[in-house]
Design a protein around this motif. Sequence first.
Motif, PDB file in Angstrom:
ATOM      1  N   SER A   4       0.812  -1.214   0.000  1.00 42.91           N
ATOM      2  CA  SER A   4       0.000   0.000   0.000  1.00 42.91           C
ATOM      3  C   SER A   4       0.846   1.265   0.000  1.00 42.91           C
ATOM      4  O   SER A   4       0.383   2.333  -0.372  1.00 42.91           O
ATOM      5  CB  SER A   4      -0.917   0.018   1.226  1.00 42.91           C
ATOM      6  N   ALA A   5       2.119   1.160   0.406  1.00 45.80           N
ATOM      7  CA  ALA A   5       2.996   2.333   0.424  1.00 45.80           C
ATOM      8  C   ALA A   5       3.528   2.677  -0.946  1.00 45.80           C
ATOM      9  O   ALA A   5       4.199   3.676  -1.115  1.00 45.80           O
ATOM     10  CB  ALA A   5       4.168   2.087   1.376  1.00 45.80           C
ATOM     11  N   LEU A   6       3.241   1.825  -1.942  1.00 47.14           N
ATOM     12  CA  LEU A   6       3.748   2.044  -3.294  1.00 47.14           C
ATOM     13  C   LEU A   6       2.590   2.108  -4.275  1.00 47.14           C
ATOM     14  O   LEU A   6       2.445   1.265  -5.156  1.00 47.14           O
ATOM     15  CB  LEU A   6       4.709   0.906  -3.697  1.00 47.14           C
ATOM     16  N   PRO A   7       1.734   3.102  -4.193  1.00 44.73           N
ATOM     17  CA  PRO A   7       0.503   3.128  -4.976  1.00 44.73           C
ATOM     18  C   PRO A   7       0.727   3.250  -6.467  1.00 44.73           C
ATOM     19  O   PRO A   7      -0.132   2.891  -7.242  1.00 44.73           O
ATOM     20  CB  PRO A   7      -0.222   4.368  -4.425  1.00 44.73           C
ATOM     21  N   CYS A   8       1.885   3.773  -6.902  1.00 52.70           N
ATOM     22  CA  CYS A   8       2.095   4.000  -8.330  1.00 52.70           C
ATOM     23  C   CYS A   8       2.784   2.835  -9.023  1.00 52.70           C
ATOM     24  O   CYS A   8       3.078   2.909 -10.208  1.00 52.70           O
ATOM     25  CB  CYS A   8       2.912   5.284  -8.532  1.00 52.70           C
ATOM     26  N   LEU A   9       3.093   1.773  -8.306  1.00 51.77           N
ATOM     27  CA  LEU A   9       3.805   0.657  -8.915  1.00 51.77           C
ATOM     28  C   LEU A   9       2.815  -0.338  -9.512  1.00 51.77           C
ATOM     29  O   LEU A   9       1.858  -0.730  -8.859  1.00 51.77           O
ATOM     30  CB  LEU A   9       4.656  -0.075  -7.868  1.00 51.77           C
ATOM     31  N   ASP A  10       3.077  -0.746 -10.752  1.00 55.77           N
ATOM     32  CA  ASP A  10       2.295  -1.843 -11.288  1.00 55.77           C
ATOM     33  C   ASP A  10       2.849  -3.152 -10.737  1.00 55.77           C
ATOM     34  O   ASP A  10       3.886  -3.183 -10.069  1.00 55.77           O
ATOM     35  CB  ASP A  10       2.255  -1.824 -12.814  1.00 55.77           C
ATOM     36  N   ARG A  11       2.170  -4.258 -11.022  1.00 56.03           N
ATOM     37  CA  ARG A  11       2.562  -5.537 -10.428  1.00 56.03           C
ATOM     38  C   ARG A  11       3.983  -5.927 -10.846  1.00 56.03           C
ATOM     39  O   ARG A  11       4.785  -6.377 -10.023  1.00 56.03           O
ATOM     40  CB  ARG A  11       1.569  -6.620 -10.842  1.00 56.03           C
ATOM     41  N   ARG A  12       4.301  -5.714 -12.150  1.00 56.78           N
ATOM     42  CA  ARG A  12       5.625  -6.101 -12.649  1.00 56.78           C
ATOM     43  C   ARG A  12       6.732  -5.303 -11.955  1.00 56.78           C
ATOM     44  O   ARG A  12       7.758  -5.845 -11.532  1.00 56.78           O
ATOM     45  CB  ARG A  12       5.707  -5.903 -14.164  1.00 56.78           C
ATOM     46  N   ALA A  13       6.500  -3.979 -11.816  1.00 52.49           N
ATOM     47  CA  ALA A  13       7.507  -3.135 -11.188  1.00 52.49           C
ATOM     48  C   ALA A  13       7.698  -3.512  -9.723  1.00 52.49           C
ATOM     49  O   ALA A  13       8.818  -3.556  -9.212  1.00 52.49           O
ATOM     50  CB  ALA A  13       7.121  -1.671 -11.315  1.00 52.49           C
ATOM     51  N   PHE A  14       6.573  -3.802  -9.020  1.00 51.95           N
ATOM     52  CA  PHE A  14       6.686  -4.167  -7.612  1.00 51.95           C
ATOM     53  C   PHE A  14       7.450  -5.480  -7.443  1.00 51.95           C
ATOM     54  O   PHE A  14       8.325  -5.606  -6.579  1.00 51.95           O
ATOM     55  CB  PHE A  14       5.300  -4.291  -6.983  1.00 51.95           C
ATOM     56  N   LEU A  15       7.143  -6.456  -8.299  1.00 49.50           N
ATOM     57  CA  LEU A  15       7.837  -7.739  -8.209  1.00 49.50           C
ATOM     58  C   LEU A  15       9.313  -7.592  -8.511  1.00 49.50           C
ATOM     59  O   LEU A  15      10.169  -8.219  -7.874  1.00 49.50           O
ATOM     60  CB  LEU A  15       7.193  -8.748  -9.154  1.00 49.50           C
ATOM     61  N   ALA A  16       9.628  -6.740  -9.501  1.00 51.13           N
ATOM     62  CA  ALA A  16      11.036  -6.511  -9.834  1.00 51.13           C
ATOM     63  C   ALA A  16      11.767  -5.879  -8.664  1.00 51.13           C
ATOM     64  O   ALA A  16      12.897  -6.243  -8.333  1.00 51.13           O
ATOM     65  CB  ALA A  16      11.148  -5.617 -11.076  1.00 51.13           C
ATOM     66  N   LEU A  17      11.109  -4.922  -8.016  1.00 50.27           N
ATOM     67  CA  LEU A  17      11.724  -4.258  -6.866  1.00 50.27           C
ATOM     68  C   LEU A  17      11.926  -5.246  -5.720  1.00 50.27           C
ATOM     69  O   LEU A  17      12.989  -5.300  -5.100  1.00 50.27           O
ATOM     70  CB  LEU A  17      10.845  -3.098  -6.424  1.00 50.27           C
ATOM     71  N   ALA A  18      10.910  -6.037  -5.452  1.00 48.11           N
ATOM     72  CA  ALA A  18      11.009  -7.010  -4.367  1.00 48.11           C
ATOM     73  C   ALA A  18      12.098  -8.035  -4.647  1.00 48.11           C
ATOM     74  O   ALA A  18      12.879  -8.402  -3.765  1.00 48.11           O
ATOM     75  CB  ALA A  18       9.662  -7.707  -4.166  1.00 48.11           C
ATOM     76  N   THR A  19      12.172  -8.498  -5.910  1.00 51.01           N
ATOM     77  CA  THR A  19      13.176  -9.487  -6.276  1.00 51.01           C
ATOM     78  C   THR A  19      14.573  -8.920  -6.154  1.00 51.01           C
ATOM     79  O   THR A  19      15.490  -9.560  -5.632  1.00 51.01           O
ATOM     80  CB  THR A  19      12.939  -9.970  -7.719  1.00 51.01           C
ATOM     81  N   SER A  20      14.759  -7.686  -6.641  1.00 44.14           N
ATOM     82  CA  SER A  20      16.095  -7.081  -6.585  1.00 44.14           C
ATOM     83  C   SER A  20      16.570  -6.909  -5.147  1.00 44.14           C
ATOM     84  O   SER A  20      17.753  -6.978  -4.861  1.00 44.14           O
ATOM     85  CB  SER A  20      16.096  -5.730  -7.307  1.00 44.14           C
ATOM     86  N   VAL A  70      21.455  -6.210 -20.113  1.00 46.46           N
ATOM     87  CA  VAL A  70      21.070  -5.682 -18.807  1.00 46.46           C
ATOM     88  C   VAL A  70      20.634  -6.842 -17.910  1.00 46.46           C
ATOM     89  O   VAL A  70      19.713  -7.583 -18.262  1.00 46.46           O
ATOM     90  CB  VAL A  70      19.918  -4.663 -18.936  1.00 46.46           C
ATOM     91  N   PRO A  71      21.266  -7.032 -16.761  1.00 51.97           N
ATOM     92  CA  PRO A  71      20.865  -8.124 -15.864  1.00 51.97           C
ATOM     93  C   PRO A  71      19.409  -8.001 -15.432  1.00 51.97           C
ATOM     94  O   PRO A  71      18.855  -6.893 -15.334  1.00 51.97           O
ATOM     95  CB  PRO A  71      21.814  -7.958 -14.673  1.00 51.97           C
ATOM     96  N   ALA A  72      18.797  -9.127 -15.149  1.00 51.14           N
ATOM     97  CA  ALA A  72      17.382  -9.152 -14.766  1.00 51.14           C
ATOM     98  C   ALA A  72      17.126  -8.443 -13.441  1.00 51.14           C
ATOM     99  O   ALA A  72      15.988  -8.063 -13.152  1.00 51.14           O
ATOM    100  CB  ALA A  72      16.905 -10.599 -14.682  1.00 51.14           C
ATOM    101  N   SER A  73      18.158  -8.251 -12.640  1.00 48.80           N
ATOM    102  CA  SER A  73      17.979  -7.592 -11.345  1.00 48.80           C
ATOM    103  C   SER A  73      17.719  -6.096 -11.461  1.00 48.80           C
ATOM    104  O   SER A  73      17.255  -5.472 -10.502  1.00 48.80           O
ATOM    105  CB  SER A  73      19.224  -7.809 -10.477  1.00 48.80           C
ATOM    106  N   VAL A  74      17.989  -5.501 -12.634  1.00 49.31           N
ATOM    107  CA  VAL A  74      17.828  -4.055 -12.805  1.00 49.31           C
ATOM    108  C   VAL A  74      16.352  -3.724 -12.967  1.00 49.31           C
ATOM    109  O   VAL A  74      15.671  -4.257 -13.836  1.00 49.31           O
ATOM    110  CB  VAL A  74      18.627  -3.540 -14.022  1.00 49.31           C
ATOM    111  N   VAL A  75      15.862  -2.828 -12.147  1.00 47.70           N
ATOM    112  CA  VAL A  75      14.450  -2.438 -12.165  1.00 47.70           C
ATOM    113  C   VAL A  75      14.224  -1.402 -13.262  1.00 47.70           C
ATOM    114  O   VAL A  75      15.002  -0.463 -13.416  1.00 47.70           O
ATOM    115  CB  VAL A  75      14.027  -1.874 -10.797  1.00 47.70           C
TER     116      VAL A  75
END
Length: 296
Positions: A4-20, A70-75
């Motif tokens: 809820s603290a990241l209202p502007c993130l789509d699902r893909r962006a949030f997952l990428a951030l969490a994974t990184s 570009v490595p997959a870890s890059v958001v």
Amino acid sequence: MGVSALPCLDRRAFLALATSALLPRPAFAAQLRVAIIDWGLLETALAIGVVPAAATELKQFARIAVEPAVPASVVDLGLRGSPNYELLRAIAPDLILISGFHEYQRPSLERIAPVLALPIYEAGKPPYPLAQSSTLALGERVGRRQEAERYVAETTTELEKRRQSLRSFASRPAFLISLGDARHFRAFGADSMPGDVLARLGIGNAWKDDTSYSAAAPVGIEALARVPEASIIVLAPLPAEVSRGLPDNALWNALPAVREGRVAVLDPVNHFGGLPSARRFARLLADAMAPGPDHG
């Protein structure tokens, strides 16, 4: 921090951030987390071994710049012109890299992290020396000085190697162009990276009119007949309608370079790239000319 603290993130962006956040980081990344807005600086960072936490338009980068990978870890931060600031704040980089093209974003970016602008393109200056200086400055800033120095030296050596392999082709000038449609082209001049590298490879640029950083405004392809002895180097990608229509274009087929087989179509190169793009362009051109007949 919850979703809820990241209202502007789509699902893909949030997952990428969490994974990184869960991935093990290289030693240098533990010291400095970098976000990069500019593609030229993105390819430069990767070339000297710096994997950023985040960068912009990564799918398009893979299609146009192509390399380094570009490595997959890059958001992915989204568009270069309007990156996702909410995502950038969540990533909390220690440093944000921009070029002069993105100075207008500096005030907004500086609210998130310190900003470093490294120039590659400046009005009236060939970009290759600026790219060398910016590579070294970046290496110094992120603790990769030796790697940056090595990459600059290796690039000089590689371009000289390509220059030698292109000696027979260099006996003619060449138009260096991109095609927007089947009747118009843009010409790259000495203030573009491909144009600067063309000269460093010992090949004269047949286009003598003004350009601005990347390429001149579109002109009719009949202008390619002004220097009938010139070869033509086309940078992809080609629009679908160009690929379909060019073979049957009477004006194109009437050009001396086309009639005599002095046309090379190269894979995409980042028009606003740094030293990695310089090396890519030189390699693609040398490879395109290697199997062909003597162009002298």
